[in-house]
Design a protein around this motif. Structure first.
Motif, PDB file in Angstrom:
ATOM      1  N   LEU A   1       0.829  -1.204   0.000  1.00 32.74           N
ATOM      2  CA  LEU A   1       0.000   0.000   0.000  1.00 32.74           C
ATOM      3  C   LEU A   1       0.867   1.259   0.000  1.00 32.74           C
ATOM      4  N   VAL A   2       1.977   1.203   0.722  1.00 32.60           N
ATOM      5  CA  VAL A   2       2.891   2.344   0.723  1.00 32.60           C
ATOM      6  C   VAL A   2       3.409   2.592  -0.688  1.00 32.60           C
ATOM      7  N   ASP A   3       3.738   1.507  -1.400  1.00 34.29           N
ATOM      8  CA  ASP A   3       4.196   1.662  -2.786  1.00 34.29           C
ATOM      9  C   ASP A   3       3.103   2.299  -3.643  1.00 34.29           C
ATOM     10  N   GLU A   4       1.840   1.920  -3.409  1.00 36.69           N
ATOM     11  CA  GLU A   4       0.733   2.528  -4.160  1.00 36.69           C
ATOM     12  C   GLU A   4       0.643   4.031  -3.906  1.00 36.69           C
ATOM     13  N   LEU A   5       0.895   4.439  -2.655  1.00 37.57           N
ATOM     14  CA  LEU A   5       0.816   5.856  -2.326  1.00 37.57           C
ATOM     15  C   LEU A   5       1.740   6.692  -3.200  1.00 37.57           C
ATOM     16  N   TYR A   6       2.871   6.105  -3.583  1.00 38.39           N
ATOM     17  CA  TYR A   6       3.875   6.863  -4.328  1.00 38.39           C
ATOM     18  C   TYR A   6       3.935   6.484  -5.808  1.00 38.39           C
ATOM     19  N   ALA A   7       3.021   5.628  -6.247  1.00 38.31           N
ATOM     20  CA  ALA A   7       3.030   5.198  -7.645  1.00 38.31           C
ATOM     21  C   ALA A   7       2.604   6.333  -8.567  1.00 38.31           C
ATOM     22  N   GLU A   8       3.140   6.315  -9.793  1.00 38.12           N
ATOM     23  CA  GLU A   8       2.759   7.286 -10.829  1.00 38.12           C
ATOM     24  C   GLU A   8       2.333   6.550 -12.086  1.00 38.12           C
ATOM     25  N   PRO A   9       1.131   6.788 -12.571  1.00 36.28           N
ATOM     26  CA  PRO A   9       0.104   7.633 -11.949  1.00 36.28           C
ATOM     27  C   PRO A   9      -0.474   6.946 -10.724  1.00 36.28           C
ATOM     28  N   PRO A  10      -1.071   7.693  -9.793  1.00 33.44           N
ATOM     29  CA  PRO A  10      -1.604   7.076  -8.575  1.00 33.44           C
ATOM     30  C   PRO A  10      -2.763   6.138  -8.886  1.00 33.44           C
ATOM     31  N   PRO A  11      -2.795   4.939  -8.278  1.00 33.68           N
ATOM     32  CA  PRO A  11      -3.925   4.025  -8.454  1.00 33.68           C
ATOM     33  C   PRO A  11      -5.230   4.659  -7.994  1.00 33.68           C
ATOM     34  N   ALA A  12      -6.336   4.055  -8.373  1.00 28.48           N
ATOM     35  CA  ALA A  12      -7.657   4.643  -8.139  1.00 28.48           C
ATOM     36  C   ALA A  12      -7.960   4.873  -6.675  1.00 28.48           C
ATOM     37  N   ARG A  13      -7.486   3.973  -5.791  1.00 26.99           N
ATOM     38  CA  ARG A  13      -7.876   4.144  -4.387  1.00 26.99           C
ATOM     39  C   ARG A  13      -7.042   5.182  -3.641  1.00 26.99           C
TER      40      ARG A  13
END
Length: 646
Positions: free
Chosen positions: A609-621
């Motif tokens: 989830l931490v990786d999702e927070l910083y992903a580009e582009p940000p995931p939907a949630r």
């Protein structure tokens, strides 16, 4: 009542403070060349007994018919024990304990929560110098793998295990207690192993051996082992000596001086396996000849009602609670005139510990008190830990806002060591533990070269120009981290500000960002509060569906917009967040038995989830704050209470 409260804010500011005798404050400060500060009270610590149960013996003679312990029975009636009856039963139980091969090598473990039998067994053990360990109930009843309980039993090697209800604790006992260890219950003995009824102990006869054993109890005798909640790791067994318990009560008598004039009356739920409930509060009643009404309620839906019922019947002189407890009691006080009249009728102080109290909660209690009695009730707090028995620093004067923890109590020396722009707190005094149970390496690491216990907290002054105005909690040092820019993020203050801004929609938040460019958040929402944003959804709709609703996301987007103000700098703003539908887990260490969040454990177990927070582009949630103008454009938003969620 809401219309009345709307008119009472100005009345609150005019209402006089209810008179209460508190101890003298003041602080002496020594400055060292390296920037270290040493703080201590200018007042001497008063004498204290060699053993805690000396006070039980005293009150059994001085006020034999005074109510010491009270608890509702199965029919809902108050079952009470006087000081004389309690002391007689303690001596009888102690005689039975002496006939067993119990010792520091084979102490007593108590699995169940607060009740009269728990109190009697613990007092009997204290009286004759047998260590005992009250253990967090969730480790037995909430955990699925019993990992923490197994570890505790292994390090304790108990000779006797007590659980009030054998049926309720059967799985935990079977999974963790060796078959050769005696098990004792009050009701429902275990069906798969021999079980001793508690009545067999309480029905014993006191013998001269009890008095002889009590005479051998001294200040260095191990009284109990309290296991830390595990907020920064696996629970550790903190040695509590008789000196710690007795000295700490002398410190409390110096700060809460009114308990010497009028024995305190408490209606209490905080668990006795924690130092706040089991040492601070229970000890305050015992030492000062008060009455302890055991509250079987809890600050949670479906359980707070028991607390409300008890407070309607029994008016406390002190109300100790954690911030969540104060929050959950507020709606009932607001809407129930009979409860307000009882609760505030003879209340001397309100006292919170364990976490920061939201300012709006502080303010509303003062408004309620003023509207009900014409007087405000002083709100106090302190700072300590399981290792400090617990009181070490306390506030004994009125403050305008929540958060002031005061100055060192008499007999305590506080060392403030400069570290990364903060002051690290270290403590020395008669109330400090000698170390951890059967853990010499942990013990050695817990103290500095001068023998100061390293608390792990950072503190700052309310007014740097006047140390006597008290100290403010400045976060847990183990939780702070650096951004990729090298800027330190002070997690404690930022977390508290986030929760205050998002109240009542957020229960807690975990902050991420180590070696990243910005701070981001894993939000632990208040599910019930968030559901109010989606009134047309089914009440039993899964949390994940409710949290994904556009109305919920829009509200949090607006909140993040305020929280991402560029004028705050990278260490003080939060740009992205994810709402956690799955609550933190006790078994994997994300949450402690008392509900505190282990920030590091959550980040480790939810690394994806931490990786999702910083992903580009940000995931939907991922909720992303809209871009804001730079500070130069004058478009920055503040952090003031006016922007709080409603």
């Amino acid at each position: 009542m809401s219309r009345t409260l709307a008119k009472t804010h100005s009345a609150q500011s005019r209402a006089p403070l209810r008179p209460v005798r508190l101890g003298p404050a003041g602080v002496l400060v020594e400055h060292r060349a390296d920037g270290t500060l040493l703080l201590r009270s200018p007042h001497a610590l008063q004498p204290y007994p060699r053993a805690l149960t000396e006070r039980l013996a005293y009150w059994a003679q001085a006020a034999p018919e005074g109510i010491f312990l009270a608890q509702r029975d199965a029919a809902g009636h108050w079952r009470t024990l006087t000081y004389a009856a309690t002391f007689a039963m303690v001596r009888a139980i102690a005689a039975a304990l002496l006939k067993r091969d119990l010792s520091p090598d084979r102490p007593i473990a108590i699995l169940s929560g607060n009740d009269i039998e728990h109190a009697l067994l613990g007092l009997a053990a204290l009286h004759v110098g047998i260590p005992y360990a009250p253990i967090s109930v969730p480790y037995s009843l909430v955990s699925q793998d019993f990992k923490k309980l197994k570890g505790i039993i292994e390090i304790l090697t108990p000779g006797l295990v007590f659980a009030a209800n054998g049926t309720v604790f059967a799985r935990a006992i079977a999974a963790t207690v060796p078959p050769d260890v005696e098990v004792m219950t009050t009701t429902n003995p275990a069906s798969d192993r021999p079980t001793t009824p508690f009545a067999k102990l309480s029905g014993a006869q006191a013998t001269p051996a009890v008095d002889a054993a009590h005479a051998e109890v001294g200040p260095d005798t191990v009284a109990k082992i309290l296991f830390t909640s595990g907020s920064t790791g696996q629970p550790k067994g903190v040695i509590n000596t008789q000196r710690m318990l007795c000295a700490n009560q002398a410190m409390l008598r110096s700060s809460l001086a009114f308990v010497v004039d009028e024995p305190p009356v408490l209606v209490e739920w905080p668990p006795w396996n924690h130092t706040f409930g089991g040492n601070h509060d229970f000890g305050l009643v015992l030492v000062n000849g008060g009455s302890f009404y055991i509250d079987e309620g809890k600050p949670m839906p479906g359980a707070i009602e028991a607390t409300v019922r008890n407070l309607r019947e029994i008016a406390p002189t002190i109300h100790f609670n954690v911030p969540k407890g104060f929050e959950m009691l507020l709606p009932y006080l607001r809407n129930d005139a009979a409860l307000r009249e009882s609760f505030f009728s003879r209340l001397k102080i309100l006292f919170y510990a364990g976490a920061g109290l939201a300012q709006h909660v502080w303010d509303e209690y003062q408004e309620l008190a003023a509207a009900t009695t014409g007087e405000r009730i002083i709100f106090l707090s302190s700072l300590g830990s399981t290792e400090t028995a617990p009181a070490a620093i306390a506030c004994t004067w009125e403050t305008e806002r929540a958060g002031n923890i005061g100055v060192p109590l008499p007999g305590v020396e506080l060392k403030l060591v400069p570290r990364d722009g903060k002051f690290e707190a270290r403590l020395k005094g008669a109330n400090i533990t000698p170390g951890y149970w059967r853990a010499p390496a942990l013990t050695a690491a817990a103290f500095d070269e001068e023998g100061f216990y390293k608390l792990g907290d950072a503190l700052k002054f309310e007014d740097p120009a006047d140390p006597a105005k008290g100290l403010i909690f400045d976060g847990r040092l183990a939780e702070d981290f650096k951004l990729a820019t090298g800027t330190w993020v002070s997690v404690g203050p930022l977390r508290a500000a986030f929760i205050a801004r998002c109240a009542p929609l957020v229960r807690d938040v975990v902050l991420a960002g180590a070696d990243r460019d910005d701070v981001a958040a894993l939000i632990i929402p208040d599910i019930d509060a968030c559901r109010k944003l989606t009134p047309d959804l089914a009440p039993d709709a899964p949390a994940a569906i409710m949290l994904a609703d556009a109305r919920v996301r829009e509200r949090f987007t607006r909140l993040l917009e305020a929280l991402s103000d560029p004028s705050r700098g990278t260490s003080g703003r939060i740009r992205r967040a994810i709402l956690l539908a799955e609550p933190p887990s006790l078994d994997v260490g994300e949450v402690t038995d008392k509900g505190s969040i282990n920030q590091r454990a959550v980040l480790a177990h939810r690394a994806a989830l931490v990786d999702e927070l910083y992903a580009e582009p940000p995931p939907a949630r991922v909720i992303v704050a809209p871009s804001l103008p730079s500070p130069a454009s004058g478009g920055g938003l503040g952090w003031g209470p006016a922007a709080q969620a409603s």
